[in-house]
Design a protein around this motif. Sequence first.
Motif, mmCIF file in Angstrom:
data_model
loop_
_atom_site.group_PDB
_atom_site.id
_atom_site.type_symbol
_atom_site.label_atom_id
_atom_site.label_comp_id
_atom_site.label_asym_id
_atom_site.label_seq_id
_atom_site.Cartn_x
_atom_site.Cartn_y
_atom_site.Cartn_z
ATOM 1 N N VAL A 1 0.838 -1.198 0.000
ATOM 2 C CA VAL A 1 0.000 0.000 0.000
ATOM 3 C C VAL A 1 0.876 1.253 0.000
ATOM 4 O O VAL A 1 0.617 2.226 -0.723
ATOM 5 C CB VAL A 1 -0.952 -0.003 1.210
ATOM 6 N N SER A 2 1.932 1.236 0.814
ATOM 7 C CA SER A 2 2.826 2.391 0.892
ATOM 8 C C SER A 2 3.480 2.683 -0.448
ATOM 9 O O SER A 2 3.570 3.841 -0.874
ATOM 10 C CB SER A 2 3.899 2.142 1.951
ATOM 11 N N GLN A 3 3.944 1.638 -1.126
ATOM 12 C CA GLN A 3 4.641 1.860 -2.391
ATOM 13 C C GLN A 3 3.690 2.355 -3.477
ATOM 14 O O GLN A 3 4.093 3.151 -4.337
ATOM 15 C CB GLN A 3 5.352 0.577 -2.837
ATOM 16 N N VAL A 4 2.448 1.927 -3.446
ATOM 17 C CA VAL A 4 1.450 2.474 -4.374
ATOM 18 C C VAL A 4 1.316 3.975 -4.168
ATOM 19 O O VAL A 4 1.288 4.775 -5.125
ATOM 20 C CB VAL A 4 0.091 1.772 -4.191
ATOM 21 N N LEU A 5 1.255 4.411 -2.896
ATOM 22 C CA LEU A 5 1.166 5.835 -2.590
ATOM 23 C C LEU A 5 2.410 6.586 -3.054
ATOM 24 O O LEU A 5 2.322 7.706 -3.584
ATOM 25 C CB LEU A 5 0.969 6.030 -1.088
ATOM 26 N N ILE A 6 3.565 5.989 -2.854
ATOM 27 C CA ILE A 6 4.808 6.636 -3.269
ATOM 28 C C ILE A 6 4.838 6.825 -4.783
ATOM 29 O O ILE A 6 5.280 7.871 -5.286
ATOM 30 C CB ILE A 6 6.014 5.809 -2.767
ATOM 31 N N ILE A 7 4.362 5.839 -5.506
ATOM 32 C CA ILE A 7 4.302 5.964 -6.971
ATOM 33 C C ILE A 7 3.316 7.061 -7.375
ATOM 34 O O ILE A 7 3.573 7.841 -8.301
ATOM 35 C CB ILE A 7 3.925 4.608 -7.599
ATOM 36 N N MET A 8 2.197 7.149 -6.654
ATOM 37 C CA MET A 8 1.209 8.185 -6.949
ATOM 38 C C MET A 8 1.773 9.586 -6.712
ATOM 39 O O MET A 8 1.430 10.545 -7.420
ATOM 40 C CB MET A 8 -0.043 7.969 -6.090
#
Length: 362
Positions: free
Chosen positions: A75-82
């Motif tokens: 979930v964190s990495q999805v946010l970082i990509i966003m």
Amino acid sequence: MKIAFLLLVIVHGLIHLLGFIKAVDWVQIKDFPIEVSKGSGYLWLTAALFFLIFALSYFLEWKYSWYIGLAAVLVSQVLIIMYWKEAKFGSVPNLIILILTLIAWMNTRFDAKVEKELGLLFASQTNEKAMPHASMDALPAAVQLWLKNSGASAQTGPQKVRVDQAFQLKLKPEQNDWYRGKAVQYFNPVRPGFLWYLDLNILEWVNIRARDLYLDGKGEMLIKLWSLIPMVNEKNNPKIDEGTLQRFLGEMVWFPWMAKSPYITWESVGENKAEAYIQFQGVEASGTFTFDQEGKFRQFQTERFMGGDENAKRYPWIIIAQDHAIHQGIELPTLCEASWILDDGPWKWAIIEILSVDYEGG
């Protein structure tokens, strides 16, 4: 290492919580550089909760905590990509957490393997026919005195043995400092077999898991770095089969009634010495036991293959008892040193302190 990792996870989780707080505009956070919409704010909250729950479950050593850790990183990495431009450096703690979470996963798999093999170790007892044990009179005088004074002479013995050990180890002869860890070993005295499991830190961030197994006449040695990278994986090898049977023979000093087992025969070789021969599943081994005048075990020596490759040679392998204590009514060696006598001299490679001994099923 554990505390530092937990702090990293908690701080990383709290940073995600700031994203949620900014999204719902509870308080003004001027130093948080990302503009977060209310919709994505709940993703920031989800990541924060995953990280904080993961920290708690990791601290409590819940064996499935790695599931939560992987979910948190995802979930964190999805946010970082966003929000890549502002949040890309968050990938660094995510990578660290991912690596250590994968190690936790591999530890869980390693432990599950050990648990399965432990079940097999004692399941084989039900297939073993009862065999008569040797009488005391048939044993050499030194062995009789050992059994009598240790308190084991009247026993045929419990069916399960667990020995908890504090272990000091040197992986090579030229090593100066000792690596320290804890081991637990289970023995099957009814049908010769054992399982030994070691958790060892060789550096602050470097962990080794080892498992030695002797089951149904076959020996195995497995050592993995972080439960992931194989360092030693020996099995289906007659030299390892013999070596593990020799080890079982020498380590019966922690359950002395095994000396009367039908699998073992004895021959007196001096006033305080006796040669033991063990045969099981087509494999034979022997070793010399030395006792003092009071009947206490002092030394076991055998000629053992060092390794299992085609060039492996036999060297003297020696266990020396430095101290004794009484566990569950039986006097046992509780501080032992194990050494190889190599061509260029002795190599003391292990110091074993017995923390506890449990007998079951007697």
